[in-house]
Design an enzyme around this catalytic site. Structure first.
Site, PDB file in Angstrom:
ATOM      1  N   CYS A 116      68.894  87.145 -56.669  1.00  0.00           N
ATOM      2  CA  CYS A 116      68.588  86.440 -57.920  1.00  0.00           C
ATOM      3  C   CYS A 116      68.129  84.998 -57.704  1.00  0.00           C
ATOM      4  CB  CYS A 116      69.784  86.473 -58.860  1.00  0.00           C
ATOM      5  SG  CYS A 116      70.084  88.121 -59.508  1.00  0.00           S
ATOM      6  N   HIS A 256      69.348  80.669 -64.377  1.00  0.00           N
ATOM      7  CA  HIS A 256      69.220  82.109 -64.131  1.00  0.00           C
ATOM      8  C   HIS A 256      69.977  82.855 -65.237  1.00  0.00           C
ATOM      9  CE1 HIS A 256      69.128  85.965 -62.322  1.00  0.00           C
ATOM     10  NE2 HIS A 256      70.405  85.990 -62.011  1.00  0.00           N
ATOM     11  N   ASN A 286      69.196  90.596 -67.240  1.00  0.00           N
ATOM     12  CA  ASN A 286      68.996  89.930 -65.954  1.00  0.00           C
ATOM     13  C   ASN A 286      67.828  90.588 -65.223  1.00  0.00           C
ATOM     14  OD1 ASN A 286      69.119  88.895 -63.380  1.00  0.00           O
ATOM     15  ND2 ASN A 286      71.320  89.228 -63.108  1.00  0.00           N
TER      16      ASN A 286
END
Ligand code: UT7
Length: 331
Positions: A116, A256, A286
């Site tokens: 990520c 994020h 996500n």
């Protein structure tokens, strides 16, 4: 001669049409809209359907939107980096295919993988090429088809992830705009908490690994949550401190999009009001490498030249960090 900094001069994005709502997930696993909303902030995510379509499909669409908006000839691009945890294939770089498909015939291209944090780390890489004077146009794309490695019988992961892509063009700037500072870290202690066991060199694909569902992502959510909350907030606070930025000086946090509770903890630590926090987790979930550029794309019209942006991310590995960037244009 004034110092060369690396500015973002254009953005583009793409999400697939299919909307996977919490209601749909209720039909697949033992979960409910209320649990997902309160624990994660996610209402829906996009899923790429269609045979033969991989991460490159998403990346190409995002890059094409950027090229079109900016009226940029792809032949001018020097380098393409595709930040991704879900490449089209294990060996042939997705970025090389993306470059050829968008007509970037004068560019070289490669993939960058840091779960990520891929896009955040990619910002550092792209900016370094520009700051050194070696290249003039670097296209950084964050793209992931997370649905290709998600087990839709595992309620702890399938509710979180979605597919998408975003692109950002980095170019030299002599007004002092663009990337100002970075604080990037990693710690291999995290590799057992968020991983895909099989398909790599450690555990090659076999009948056994398929049977054991080891080609899907596994996450110890609680442990990852603890590390993410602490490290995303710490690194954002660190970058503010190092650059003498008060909460008034920060115009935007670009966090994020893993969990709304992690985003809230980070913005609270920075002392930021909600209006300065970019958020689209409710719509996309996500998207791993795509979260940061998708935010830039969604909020592009609200950004002003000179705005102080703080990016923060946390991901598998573990990988994490924060970047301070001055926005370079009004759209
Ligand atoms: O992007 C890369 C980094 N990733 C992250 O930052 C993700 C970090 N982790 C998280 O966001 C959260 O840990 C999750 C969203 C994954 C899970 O939330 P949580 O509040 O940590 O839940 P939990 O794992 O502690 O589970 C609480 C309860 C459990 O039941 P019991 O043991 O209390 O009876 C789970 O079995 O919730 C249950 N549960 C669910 N219930 C309904 C777990 N998943 C679900 C679900 N629907 N989908």
């Amino acid at each position: 001669m004034s110092k060369i900094t690396a500015a973002i001069t254009a953005v583009g994005s793409y999400v697939p049409d299919f909307v996977m709502t919490n209601k749909i997930l209720e039909t697949l696993v033992d979960t409910n809209d209320e649990w997902i909303t309160t624990r994660t902030g996610i209402k829906e995510r996009r899923i790429l359907k269609g045979e033969g379509l991989g991460t490159s499909y998403l990346a190409i669409k995002a890059a094409e939107q950027l090229l079109e908006k900016r009226k940029l000839d792809p032949k001018e691009i020097d380098l393409i980096i595709v930040a991704t945890a879900t490449p089209d294939m294990m060996v042939a770089a997705t970025a090389a295919y993306v470059g050829s498909e968008i007509g970037a015939t004068n560019a070289f291209a490669y993939d960058l993988q840091a779960a990520c944090s891929s896009f955040l780390y990619g910002m550092s890489t792209a900016a370094s090429y520009i700051e050194s004077g070696r290249y003039k146009k670097v296209l950084l794309i964050g793209a992931d088809k997370m649905s290709s490695i998600i087990d839709y019988t595992d309620r702890t992961t399938c509710i979180i992830f979605g597919d998408g892509a975003g692109a950002a063009l980095f170019e030299p700037n002599t007004e002092g705009l663009g990337l100002q500072d970075e604080y990037l870290r990693s710690d291999g202690v995290g590799r057992n908490f968020l991983k895909m066991d099989a398909g790599g060199s450690l555990l090659p694909a076999s009948e056994e690994t398929v049977k054991n569902r080891q080609h899907f992502i596994y996450q110890d959510g609680k442990s990852v949550f603890k590390f993410a909350v602490t490290n995303m907030a710490d690194s954002a606070a660190k970058i503010m401190e190092r650059n003498n930025l008060s909460h008034d000086d920060v115009d935007w946090l670009i966090p994020h999009q893993a969990n709304k509770r992690i985003i809230d903890a980070t913005s609270n630590r920075m002392g930021l009001e909600d209006s300065k926090v970019m958020m689209n987790i409710q719509r996309y979930g996500n998207t791993t490498s795509a979260t940061l550029p998708l935010l830039l794309s969604d909020y592009e019209t609200q950004l002003k030249k000179g705005d102080n942006l703080v990016f923060a991310a946390f991901g598998g590995g573990f990988t994490w960090g924060s970047i301070y960037l001055k926005w370079a244009y009004n759209s």
